[in-house]
Write an enzyme that holds these catalytic residues in place. Sequence first.
Site, PDB file in Angstrom:
ATOM      1  N   LYS A   1       8.708  23.054 -13.511  1.00 49.38           N
ATOM      2  CA  LYS A   1       7.778  21.947 -13.287  1.00 49.38           C
ATOM      3  C   LYS A   1       7.344  21.920 -11.816  1.00 49.38           C
ATOM      4  O   LYS A   1       6.161  21.736 -11.518  1.00 49.38           O
ATOM      5  CB  LYS A   1       8.397  20.612 -13.688  1.00 49.38           C
TER       6      LYS A   1
ATOM      7  N   GLU B   1      11.635  18.745 -24.371  1.00 47.62           N
ATOM      8  CA  GLU B   1      10.872  19.141 -23.168  1.00 47.62           C
ATOM      9  C   GLU B   1      11.483  20.384 -22.517  1.00 47.62           C
ATOM     10  O   GLU B   1      10.772  21.203 -21.945  1.00 47.62           O
ATOM     11  CB  GLU B   1      10.824  17.985 -22.150  1.00 47.62           C
TER      12      GLU B   1
ATOM     13  N   HIS C   1       0.859  13.440 -29.230  1.00 50.05           N
ATOM     14  CA  HIS C   1       0.244  12.136 -28.983  1.00 50.05           C
ATOM     15  C   HIS C   1      -0.383  11.566 -30.253  1.00 50.05           C
ATOM     16  O   HIS C   1      -0.323  10.362 -30.503  1.00 50.05           O
ATOM     17  CB  HIS C   1      -0.790  12.235 -27.863  1.00 50.05           C
TER      18      HIS C   1
ATOM     19  N   LYS D   1       3.738  11.628 -11.147  1.00 52.41           N
ATOM     20  CA  LYS D   1       2.912  10.769 -12.002  1.00 52.41           C
ATOM     21  C   LYS D   1       3.678   9.480 -12.253  1.00 52.41           C
ATOM     22  O   LYS D   1       4.803   9.499 -12.744  1.00 52.41           O
ATOM     23  CB  LYS D   1       2.628  11.450 -13.341  1.00 52.41           C
TER      24      LYS D   1
ATOM     25  N   GLU E   1      -3.483  17.958 -11.592  1.00 52.53           N
ATOM     26  CA  GLU E   1      -3.898  18.428 -12.909  1.00 52.53           C
ATOM     27  C   GLU E   1      -5.379  18.754 -13.004  1.00 52.53           C
ATOM     28  O   GLU E   1      -6.106  18.246 -13.837  1.00 52.53           O
ATOM     29  CB  GLU E   1      -3.500  17.411 -14.005  1.00 52.53           C
TER      30      GLU E   1
ATOM     31  N   HIS F   1       9.257  10.436 -28.110  1.00 54.92           N
ATOM     32  CA  HIS F   1       8.290  11.340 -27.481  1.00 54.92           C
ATOM     33  C   HIS F   1       8.748  12.808 -27.533  1.00 54.92           C
ATOM     34  O   HIS F   1       8.013  13.676 -27.969  1.00 54.92           O
ATOM     35  CB  HIS F   1       8.042  10.905 -26.036  1.00 54.92           C
TER      36      HIS F   1
ATOM     37  N   ASN G   1       1.461  20.373 -20.962  1.00 55.66           N
ATOM     38  CA  ASN G   1       1.132  19.606 -22.167  1.00 55.66           C
ATOM     39  C   ASN G   1       1.263  20.418 -23.444  1.00 55.66           C
ATOM     40  O   ASN G   1       0.780  20.003 -24.500  1.00 55.66           O
ATOM     41  CB  ASN G   1      -0.289  19.047 -22.066  1.00 55.66           C
TER      42      ASN G   1
ATOM     43  N   HIS H   1       1.713  18.684 -26.721  1.00 59.14           N
ATOM     44  CA  HIS H   1       1.486  17.262 -26.500  1.00 59.14           C
ATOM     45  C   HIS H   1       0.245  16.708 -27.186  1.00 59.14           C
ATOM     46  O   HIS H   1       0.179  15.510 -27.442  1.00 59.14           O
ATOM     47  CB  HIS H   1       1.435  16.960 -24.997  1.00 59.14           C
TER      48      HIS H   1
ATOM     49  N   ARG I   1       0.812  -1.229   0.000  1.00 64.05           N
ATOM     50  CA  ARG I   1       0.000   0.000   0.000  1.00 64.05           C
ATOM     51  C   ARG I   1       0.839   1.269   0.000  1.00 64.05           C
ATOM     52  O   ARG I   1       0.387   2.329   0.404  1.00 64.05           O
ATOM     53  CB  ARG I   1      -0.976   0.032   1.183  1.00 64.05           C
TER      54      ARG I   1
ATOM     55  N   ARG J   1      -1.583  22.608 -14.374  1.00 61.40           N
ATOM     56  CA  ARG J   1      -0.609  21.569 -14.748  1.00 61.40           C
ATOM     57  C   ARG J   1      -0.743  21.212 -16.227  1.00 61.40           C
ATOM     58  O   ARG J   1       0.208  20.758 -16.855  1.00 61.40           O
ATOM     59  CB  ARG J   1      -0.766  20.330 -13.857  1.00 61.40           C
TER      60      ARG J   1
HETATM   61  N1  LIG Z   1       5.723  10.540 -15.196  1.00 61.91           N
HETATM   62  C1  LIG Z   1       5.746  11.617 -15.959  1.00 61.91           C
HETATM   63  O1  LIG Z   1       5.378  12.716 -15.545  1.00 61.91           O
HETATM   64  C2  LIG Z   1       6.284  11.484 -17.345  1.00 61.91           C
HETATM   65  C3  LIG Z   1       6.568  12.633 -18.095  1.00 61.91           C
HETATM   66  C4  LIG Z   1       7.119  12.480 -19.357  1.00 61.91           C
HETATM   67  C5  LIG Z   1       7.385  11.213 -19.847  1.00 61.91           C
HETATM   68  N2  LIG Z   1       7.099  10.115 -19.114  1.00 61.91           N
HETATM   69  C6  LIG Z   1       7.395   8.767 -19.601  1.00 61.91           C
HETATM   70  O2  LIG Z   1       8.801   8.652 -19.775  1.00 61.91           O
HETATM   71  C7  LIG Z   1       9.049   7.635 -20.746  1.00 61.91           C
HETATM   72  C8  LIG Z   1      10.128   8.111 -21.674  1.00 61.91           C
HETATM   73  O3  LIG Z   1      11.295   8.365 -20.936  1.00 61.91           O
HETATM   74  P1  LIG Z   1      12.754   8.274 -21.597  1.00 61.91           P
HETATM   75  O4  LIG Z   1      12.781   9.072 -22.827  1.00 61.91           O
HETATM   76  O5  LIG Z   1      13.724   8.513 -20.526  1.00 61.91           O
HETATM   77  O6  LIG Z   1      12.756   6.752 -22.102  1.00 61.91           O
HETATM   78  P2  LIG Z   1      13.558   5.466 -21.615  1.00 61.91           P
HETATM   79  O7  LIG Z   1      13.445   5.258 -20.166  1.00 61.91           O
HETATM   80  O8  LIG Z   1      13.109   4.373 -22.507  1.00 61.91           O
HETATM   81  O9  LIG Z   1      15.058   5.841 -21.965  1.00 61.91           O
HETATM   82  C9  LIG Z   1      15.413   6.041 -23.313  1.00 61.91           C
HETATM   83  C10 LIG Z   1      16.569   5.122 -23.705  1.00 61.91           C
HETATM   84  O10 LIG Z   1      17.776   5.635 -23.172  1.00 61.91           O
HETATM   85  C11 LIG Z   1      18.471   4.642 -22.434  1.00 61.91           C
HETATM   86  N3  LIG Z   1      19.182   5.369 -21.393  1.00 61.91           N
HETATM   87  C12 LIG Z   1      18.655   6.015 -20.337  1.00 61.91           C
HETATM   88  N4  LIG Z   1      19.617   6.660 -19.664  1.00 61.91           N
HETATM   89  C13 LIG Z   1      20.773   6.411 -20.303  1.00 61.91           C
HETATM   90  C14 LIG Z   1      22.127   6.815 -20.092  1.00 61.91           C
HETATM   91  N5  LIG Z   1      22.468   7.654 -19.108  1.00 61.91           N
HETATM   92  N6  LIG Z   1      23.059   6.355 -20.957  1.00 61.91           N
HETATM   93  C15 LIG Z   1      22.722   5.549 -21.995  1.00 61.91           C
HETATM   94  N7  LIG Z   1      21.471   5.163 -22.248  1.00 61.91           N
HETATM   95  C16 LIG Z   1      20.509   5.571 -21.396  1.00 61.91           C
HETATM   96  C17 LIG Z   1      17.429   3.677 -21.965  1.00 61.91           C
HETATM   97  O11 LIG Z   1      17.983   2.407 -21.750  1.00 61.91           O
HETATM   98  C18 LIG Z   1      16.469   3.687 -23.150  1.00 61.91           C
HETATM   99  O12 LIG Z   1      16.907   2.803 -24.140  1.00 61.91           O
HETATM  100  C19 LIG Z   1       7.732   7.358 -21.442  1.00 61.91           C
HETATM  101  O13 LIG Z   1       7.237   6.122 -21.019  1.00 61.91           O
HETATM  102  C20 LIG Z   1       6.819   8.479 -20.952  1.00 61.91           C
HETATM  103  O14 LIG Z   1       5.459   8.088 -20.868  1.00 61.91           O
HETATM  104  C21 LIG Z   1       6.561  10.237 -17.879  1.00 61.91           C
HETATM  105 ZN   LIG Z   2       6.251  15.032 -22.641  1.00 60.07          ZN
END
Ligand SMILES: NC(=O)c1ccc[n+]([C@@H]2O[C@H](COP(=O)([O-])OP(=O)(O)OC[C@H]3O[C@@H](n4cnc5c(N)ncnc54)[C@H](O)[C@@H]3O)[C@@H](O)[C@H]2O)c1
Ligand SMILES: [Zn+2]
Length: 370
Positions: free
Chosen positions: A228, A186, A253, A144, A238, A267, A246, A249, A122, A242
């Site tokens: 942020k 971003e 999307h 999130k 949100e 993304h 977006n 976005h 929990r 918040r």
């Molecule tokens: N929670 C939120 O508020 C929020 C906001 C924006 C995005 N997201 C989520 O984040 C995700 C995308 O995140 P991302 O772009 O970090 O993707 P990811 O976690 O897939 O990382 C991208 C790639 O980079 C590699 N990588 C990461 N750090 C590295 C490093 N230091 N050196 C070498 N390789 C490295 C990873 O292995 C992966 O292959 C999506 O699922 C999205 O929905 C969440």
């Molecule tokens: Zn984003």
Amino acid sequence: MQETVHVSLGDRSYDVEIGPDLIATAGARIAPLLSRPRVSVLTDETVAGLHLDALRDGLSAAGIEMSSLALPPGETTKRWPQFERAVEWLLAEKVERRDIVVALGGGVIGDLAGFAAAVLRRGVRFVQIPTSLLAQVDSSVGGKTGINAPQGKNLIGAFHQPSLVLADTAILNSLPPRDFLAGYGEVVKYGLLGDAAFFDWLEQNGPALAQGDMAARVQAVTRSVQMKADIVARDETEQGDRALLNLGHTFCHALESATGYGPRLLHGEGVAIGCALAFELSSRLGLCAQEDPSRVRAHLRAMGMKTDLADIEGDLPDADALLDLMAQDKKVIDGQLRFILARGIGDAFVTSDVPRDGVRKLLQDALAAR
Ligand SMILES: NC(=O)c1ccc[n+]([C@@H]2O[C@H](COP(=O)([O-])OP(=O)(O)OC[C@H]3O[C@@H](n4cnc5c(N)ncnc54)[C@H](O)[C@@H]3O)[C@@H](O)[C@H]2O)c1
Ligand SMILES: [Zn+2]
């Protein structure tokens, strides 16, 4: 060269520490949160190969033991099967209510580990060590967490704030350039939505920080996280402000959905293109100056980023199909398309009052330019 941003959320407040080589002192930084000297680390295989030993050393320097589970890298990890694996591993590790789960990785690991921490017994606390630029400036802050469903992205999840975020800006050195620039999408978004001076600064310093200028990186991550944090403190779940985060976005999307959420369009690349489209739309609606969209595009181009629909390889659906995909966005309320538009660079606002025909024409023109 270290900065701290405080995220003010009452008894759920926490610090985001930003600077190079923080991982070497991760143990001392995490120790005050621990009731016993051990943590469980969730990571992905790529990041584990590059940075897990450094984290182990950083923790053991403060007498903290760690165990770890490395999941496959990539967005498909953010689904039930790997989530189940992670939660059952944490239970097998006998993680207790007062223990800490550590997320070492990009947004995929941060979202999955955060959600695992939210539901384990929990709710246990967790620490984010974001390793991608996107995770440092966006996903690791704000609480999130979640995974994807077959019906769509991020449809299963919870709000669960971390107890600490360590954004090690030197860890970004191993990030592939394409992923770095996607995260930069971003960063630009923050300037565009609420801080014209920051956008000016990025125009000047963006190329240097992409080349590895560490002071510039720290400054860019810090300003992004501050923005942020401010918005999240005003509107954690949100209900209003918040949504400004977006910007770009809704377009993004639709484009991600059209390209299959895969390597054709990352993304952050979609966010950059979406921001350029949002400014173009704002200009057409007479909300901002005609020069603004050109300036946005010029900066993205100067950074070597995807800027227009023409930069997306392969086929794209027509304008009506893209509009339908936009309408499926989960940010749609009561069937009304909600847009983030701008009165100028650094001055975005939320509106539902956007003529569908205007958006269709914008997309038709953007597609025709391919
Ligand atoms: N929670 C939120 O508020 C929020 C906001 C924006 C995005 N997201 C989520 O984040 C995700 C995308 O995140 P991302 O772009 O970090 O993707 P990811 O976690 O897939 O990382 C991208 C790639 O980079 C590699 N990588 C990461 N750090 C590295 C490093 N230091 N050196 C070498 N390789 C490295 C990873 O292995 C992966 O292959 C999506 O699922 C999205 O929905 C969440
Ligand atoms: Zn984003």
